[in-house]
Design an enzyme around this catalytic site. Structure first.
Site, PDB file in Angstrom:
ATOM      1  N   ASP A  16       0.884  -1.148   0.000  1.00  0.00           N
ATOM      2  CA  ASP A  16       0.000   0.000   0.000  1.00  0.00           C
ATOM      3  C   ASP A  16       0.937   1.216   0.000  1.00  0.00           C
ATOM      4  O   ASP A  16       2.129   1.081   0.295  1.00  0.00           O
ATOM      5  CB  ASP A  16      -0.883  -0.026   1.252  1.00  0.00           C
ATOM      6  CG  ASP A  16      -1.678   1.253   1.406  1.00  0.00           C
ATOM      7  OD1 ASP A  16      -2.307   1.680   0.424  1.00  0.00           O
ATOM      8  OD2 ASP A  16      -1.661   1.838   2.510  1.00  0.00           O
ATOM      9  N   ASP A  22       0.141   5.200   0.928  1.00  0.00           N
ATOM     10  CA  ASP A  22       0.081   6.185   2.006  1.00  0.00           C
ATOM     11  C   ASP A  22       0.081   5.484   3.370  1.00  0.00           C
ATOM     12  O   ASP A  22      -0.678   4.543   3.589  1.00  0.00           O
ATOM     13  CB  ASP A  22      -1.170   7.070   1.848  1.00  0.00           C
ATOM     14  CG  ASP A  22      -0.977   8.435   2.493  1.00  0.00           C
ATOM     15  OD1 ASP A  22       0.153   8.775   2.881  1.00  0.00           O
ATOM     16  OD2 ASP A  22      -1.980   9.173   2.605  1.00  0.00           O
TER      17      ASP A  22
HETATM   18 MG   LIG Z   1      -2.524   3.301   3.627  1.00  0.00          MG
END
Ligand SMILES: [Mg+2]
Length: 306
Positions: A27, A29
Site C-alpha cells: 500500500d 500512504d
Molecule cells: Mg494506507
C-alpha cells in the site's frame, strides 16, 4: 488456513518470510510515504527487494492519480517504479469496466481527471467530469438531461461532488441495465496531526442510498485489486506478501486472497486494533489480523542487507 498471529517481525523470521515470497505488494500512504514525505528507509527497501529478485507492486485505493502520476510522485520521493507496477483504483476501475463488465457504451463518471484519463486510455468515453452547475432556479430535478449512451455509473474521488451529480447518477441508475461501480469504500482519510477528511466511501454511500442499489467496488479489500495484479504478472497468491497500514483494507485484502500479510505501524492501524480483532469471535474481524507487524518497513533493511 491457520489463524494469523500478529507476530513482531525481526531477525531470522524476517529473512525466512522474504525467502518464502516472490512478490511484495505495498500500500502507499502510511506505508512507503506519509503525505508528501517518503517513510525513511522505504526507497532502499524497495530497491533491495528488487535487487534480491522480488517483484514489487504498489496497490492503492486512492483514485486521484493515474499510473503515470504515481510514478512521477514516487520518483520525486526517491523511489524508482515503473507504470506497470502501480495499481491505483483509477486504473483498476477502468480495467474492471472493460474486462469484467465488458462495458459497451459511455460512463457517467463522478470522479477525477485521472480517472477520466485511465478510462480514455482503454477506449471508454466518460462524461460528467468537473463541476455540474445549477443555472438559475432548478425545478425539474427528475428530468435533467441524460445521455442515452451511458451504460455505467462509476464513483470515485470527486472534489466537485454535488446534489446535481448525485441526482444525475440516481437517474442513470434507475435504469436496471446501468452498471454501478465504485472505486473504494474508505470513509475517512486520516491526515498528519490527527485531522481527517471524508473518503470516497462517503460519496459512494450517498449514491447507493439515493439509487437504492449496491455498487460493485474494485478497491481493497475486494479481491479484484489483487486479481488485476495477478493476471498481469501471473502471481501465485501463497508466494505474495501484502504490506499495509490498514487492517480493514490492506490486511483484509491479503486474507481474502490467501496472501501473507504484514502490518506496518506508520499509518492508521495499531497492534492493539489487531489484537482486538484477533480476540474477537467475529470471523470477519479475525480476517483483519496480520501474520506479522513492523514499526516501519525500514525494519526489513537488516534482513535485506545481511
Ligand atoms: Mg494506507
Amino acid at each position: 488456513m491457520a489463524a494469523s498471529k500478529c507476530v513482531r517481525l525481526s531477525g531470522q523470521v524476517a529473512k525466512e518470510l522474504l525467502d518464502s515470497v516472490d512478490s511484495v505488494l505495498f500500500d502507499c500512504d502510511g506505508v512507503i510515504w506519509r503525505g508528501d514525505q517518503a517513510v525513511p528507509g522505504a526507497p532502499q527497501v524497495i530497491q533491495l527487494l528488487k535487487k534480491h529478485g522480488k517483484k514489487v507492486f504498489f496497490v492503492t485505493n486512492n483514485s486521484s492519480k493515474t499510473r503515470r502520476m504515481y510514478v512521477e510522485k514516487m520518483s520525486t520521493l526517491g523511489f524508482s517504479a515503473a507504470e506497470d507496477e502501480v495499481f491505483g483504483t483509477a486504473y483498476c476501475s477502468a480495467m474492471y469496466l472493460k474486462n469484467v463488465c465488458k462495458l459497451q457504451g459511455k460512463v457517467y463518471l463522478i470522479g477525477s481527471n485521472a480517472m477520466k484519463q485511465e478510462l480514455e486510455a482503454i477506449g471508454v468515453q466518460p462524461i460528467g467530469m468537473g463541476p455540474d452547475h445549477v443555472f438559475g432556479k432548478q425545478t425539474d430535478w427528475a428530468n435533467v438531461p441524460l445521455d442515452p449512451e451511458v451504460r455505467a455509473v462509476l464513483v470515485g474521488f470527486d472534489e466537485h461532488f454535488s446534489y446535481m451529480k448525485l441526482n444525475r447518477a440516481m437517474q442513470y441508475l434507475s435504469r436496471t441495465d446501468c452498471l454501478f461501480v465504485g472505486t473504494n469504500r474508505d470513509t475517512r482519510l486520516p491526515l498528519e496531526g490527527g485531522t481527517a477528511v471524508p473518503g470516497t466511501g462517503c460519496l459512494l454511500q450517498a449514491v447507493e442510498t439515493a439509487a437504492q442499489r449496491q455498487a460493485a467496488t474494485v478497491g481493497k479489500p475486494n479481491h479484484f485489486m489483487f486479481d488485476c495484479v495477478a493476471s498481469n504478472f501471473g502471481l501465485e497468491p501463497g508466494r505474495c506478501l501484502m504490506v499495509g497500514d490498514r487492517l480493514d483494507t490492506d490486511i483484509m485484502l491479503g486474507s481474502n486472497c490467501g496472501l501473507k500479510t504484514l502490518l506496518t505501524l506508520t499509518g492508521v492501524s495499531t497492534v492493539a486494533d489487531a489484537e482486538a480483532n484477533r480476540q474477537s469471535d467475529c470471523t470477519e474481524r479475525q480476517r483483519m489480523v496480520p501474520d506479522y507487524y513492523v514499526e516501519t518497513i525500514a525494519d526489513l533493511l537488516p534482513a535485506l542487507q545481511g
